[in-house]
Enzyme design. Structure first.
Site, PDB file in Angstrom:
ATOM      1  N   GLY A 188       1.062  -1.334  -0.120  1.00  0.00           N
ATOM      2  CA  GLY A 188      -0.273   0.152  -0.421  1.00  0.00           C
ATOM      3  C   GLY A 188       0.794   1.172  -0.165  1.00  0.00           C
ATOM      4  O   GLY A 188       2.043   1.317   0.752  1.00  0.00           O
ATOM      5  N   HIS A 455       9.682  38.309   4.070  1.00  0.00           N
ATOM      6  CA  HIS A 455      11.220  37.972   2.709  1.00  0.00           C
ATOM      7  C   HIS A 455      12.031  37.291   3.985  1.00  0.00           C
ATOM      8  O   HIS A 455      12.843  38.476   5.164  1.00  0.00           O
ATOM      9  CB  HIS A 455      11.186  38.926   2.513  1.00  0.00           C
TER      10      HIS A 455
HETATM   11  P1  AMP Z   1      -5.012   4.140   1.939  1.00  0.00           P
HETATM   12  O1  AMP Z   1      -6.281   3.646   2.334  1.00  0.00           O
HETATM   13  O2  AMP Z   1      -4.031   5.610   1.265  1.00  0.00           O
HETATM   14  O3  AMP Z   1      -4.200   3.671   3.372  1.00  0.00           O
HETATM   15  O4  AMP Z   1      -3.459   3.666   0.450  1.00  0.00           O
HETATM   16  C1  AMP Z   1      -4.135   2.003   1.092  1.00  0.00           C
HETATM   17  C2  AMP Z   1      -3.389   1.717  -0.204  1.00  0.00           C
HETATM   18  O5  AMP Z   1      -3.299   0.196  -0.476  1.00  0.00           O
HETATM   19  C3  AMP Z   1      -3.937   1.886  -1.844  1.00  0.00           C
HETATM   20  O6  AMP Z   1      -3.040   3.134  -2.483  1.00  0.00           O
HETATM   21  C4  AMP Z   1      -4.160   0.801  -2.272  1.00  0.00           C
HETATM   22  O7  AMP Z   1      -5.040   0.658  -3.636  1.00  0.00           O
HETATM   23  C5  AMP Z   1      -3.892  -0.456  -1.655  1.00  0.00           C
HETATM   24  N1  AMP Z   1      -3.779  -1.593  -1.760  1.00  0.00           N
HETATM   25  C6  AMP Z   1      -5.001  -1.812  -1.216  1.00  0.00           C
HETATM   26  N2  AMP Z   1      -4.539  -3.334  -1.353  1.00  0.00           N
HETATM   27  C7  AMP Z   1      -3.966  -4.072  -1.756  1.00  0.00           C
HETATM   28  C8  AMP Z   1      -2.992  -5.368  -2.526  1.00  0.00           C
HETATM   29  N3  AMP Z   1      -3.593  -6.312  -2.233  1.00  0.00           N
HETATM   30  N4  AMP Z   1      -1.469  -5.191  -2.973  1.00  0.00           N
HETATM   31  C9  AMP Z   1      -0.889  -3.457  -3.387  1.00  0.00           C
HETATM   32  N5  AMP Z   1      -1.681  -2.865  -2.671  1.00  0.00           N
HETATM   33  C10 AMP Z   1      -2.896  -2.991  -2.355  1.00  0.00           C
END
Ligand code: AMP
Ligand code: FAD
Length: 479
Positions: A188, A455
């Site tokens: 993520g 500044h």
């Molecule tokens: P956030 O919701 O901002 O904390 O980001 C979580 C991130 O994890 C998001 O960008 C999702 O696309 C990513 N994510 C969720 N599931 C997976 C997975 N199985 N593999 C890789 N990334 C993921």
């Protein structure tokens, strides 16, 4: 102790505790119930933010950034160092002391305001009654004229990469590591994944961030996101977009992570071996054990408590605020909701402008924005103009050895109203406050242009970006 209050708040995180304090300021009798327990078993107010989120992460980001700068930057200033080392235990102790101090501070604030703190579990019963189960002692039934639900959120667990608390960990675990993993995987590339990846990267971990989506920081302005990807890769983070994790298996002392690679669809599953894997794929609303049968509170399909614009649930006298309701999962959003509800209950004015909530990512460079992205403005069909000012042209940024990134102002072409401000660069999270105020006051680019900025300060970048929107920047080529 009283069993009946004007207001009972369930949850003492950044949404719940400000609601309790403001309610007391408004002359109401109020109790705040919180069940948080730290890993050492101690109970503490402050919720995720103070105990396992905003504050400990910023403490570690600060320590590790200083360490990194001692290695990578001091020499440029003519400061000769040798043998600079990181004492992880001391770093973690500093963080724990800050957290203890801040969470203890909430109890002091409660005492001063006259809020009754109740440590244990709260459960909403029908008829605005609350069952309170203290950490120690007997269950009691309390009653209130109003109940505010502020039970927050918890990390999302991936079925394909379940937490084992040792090698496959959540964000809280990643803040508590006692040593630097040689190879660290992060699933993520959201705010939390990037911040935690940065902490351990600066201490020497080889960090690979796997992000399922093809685009990077899709919620951000894409000009900003492109700059961020470039800059963060330069810090050594190996960020792989289009990489969807399909499995993670602990094998002895390592975790083998498998993922599909959208950039290489012909290739079979990829695999990556790491010592520690942080799963940072987002958070989900938490309502475990919160709602007794018949309490009447409706959840939406994603588990958020349904509320209107003023955080009223459908049940008379029951409100919900913070991560457990719709909207961005941010401490300051929850805080304002808590305060709004406490004021509305007291018959005062309360309102939140959900269009003007700043976002900050505390990486280096820092990233911050408020309002609409250029993509959103474009999609809305309105005519617009943008102005960009690079920190390279800022004397203060240069003096700080932090001249990467830019400030960008987007304004309506006809009315000149500022629609969005996006900053990547030094102290972006502080600089954005001016833009938040500008949007809140519906300022125009000209208002910013005619406001005098000291500044040399970093804030001149926002000023110059506003000027650049009309091709009138003084200190840079107008872009
Ligand atoms: P956030 O919701 O901002 O904390 O980001 C979580 C991130 O994890 C998001 O960008 C999702 O696309 C990513 N994510 C969720 N599931 C997976 C997975 N199985 N593999 C890789 N990334 C993921
Ligand atoms: P929480 O903080 O989750 O608090 C809820 C509280 O309610 C908890 O103490 C919980 O134990 C308690 N509770 C739940 N149910 C019950 C019950 N039935 N009875 C009694 N008590 C109960 N946000 C930012 O704005 N800036 C940041 O820099 C930032 N950094 C973050 C970094 C990390 C690593 C993480 C994980 C999060 C970060 N966040 C940040 C998000 C922020 O922490 C949350 O948005 C915020 O904590 C939400 O506040 P809340 O009060 O709604 O819920």
């Amino acid at each position: 102790m009283a069993d009946s209050f004007d207001i009972i708040v369930i949850g003492g995180g950044p949404a719940g505790y400000p609601a309790a304090i403001r309610a007391a300021q408004n002359g109401l009798s109020v109790a705040c119930i919180d069940e948080w327990k730290n890993h050492d078993g101690s109970a503490a107010f402050g919720g995720t933010c103070l105990n396992a989120g905003c504050i400990p992460s910023k403490a570690l980001l600060e320590s590790t950034e200083l360490y990194h700068r001692a290695h990578a930057e001091f020499a440029v200033h003519g400061i000769r160092t040798s043998g600079v080392e990181m004492d992880i235990a001391a770093m973690q102790k500093r963080k724990a002391d800050i957290v203890r101090n801040m969470t203890g501070g909430i109890l002091a604030l409660f005492k001063a305001a006259g809020v009754t703190p109740l440590q244990g579990h709260g459960r909403l019963l029908p008829g605005r009654q609350v069952e309170f189960t203290p950490h120690e002692g007997e269950k009691r039934t309390l009653s209130a004229k109003h109940v505010v639900l502020a039970s927050g959120s918890v990390p999302v667990e991936l079925k394909v990469a379940p937490f084992d608390g040792r090698r496959v960990i959540d964000s809280w675990g990643a803040l508590e590591l006692a040593s630097v993993p040689k190879r660290l995987g992060v699933i993520g590339a959201g705010v939390i994944g990037l911040e935690l990846g940065s902490v351990w990267r600066r201490l020497g971990s080889e960090v690979v961030v796997l992000e399922a989506m093809d685009s990077f920081l899709s919620i951000a302005d894409q000009q900003l996101a492109r700059e961020a990807l470039k800059a963060l890769k330069k810090t050594g983070l190996d960020i792989r977009t289009g990489a969807k994790v399909t499995g993670a298996t602990v094998k002895g002392k390592e975790v083998v992570v498998t993922y599909t690679d959208a950039r290489n669809p012909d290739k079979a599953e990829q695999s990556l071996s790491v010592d520690t894997l942080i799963v940072a794929v987002g958070r989900r609303p938490f309502t475990g054990g919160l709602l007794a049968e018949g309490a009447g509170i409706a959840l939406d399909e994603r588990g958020f408590i349904k509320v209107d614009d003023h955080c009223r649930t459908g049940v008379e006298g029951v409100w919900a605020v913070g991560d457990v309701v719709r909207g961005p999962m941010l401490a300051h959003k929850g805080k304002e909701e808590g305060v709004m509800v406490a004021d509305l209950i007291a018959g005062r004015y309360g309102h939140i402008n959900y269009d003007v909530i700043p976002s900050v990512i505390y990486t280096a460079p820092e990233i911050a924005w408020v309002g609409q992205t250029e993509e959103q403005v474009k999609a809305s069909g309105r005519a617009y103009k943008t102005g960009v000012f690079p920190f390279l042209a800022s004397g203060r940024a240069r003096a700080m050895e932090a001249a990467g990134g830019f400030a960008k102002v987007i304004a309506d072409k006809d009315s000149d109203t500022i629609l969005g401000v996006h900053i990547i660069g030094p102290l972006a999270g502080e600089l954005i406050a001016e833009a938040v105020l500008a949007l809140e006051y519906k300022a125009t680019a000209e208002d910013l242009q005619r406001t005098i900025h000291a500044h040399p300060t970093l804030s001149e970048a926002v000023h110059e970006a506003a000027l650049a929107a009309d091709r009138r920047a003084i200190d840079s080529l107008n872009r």
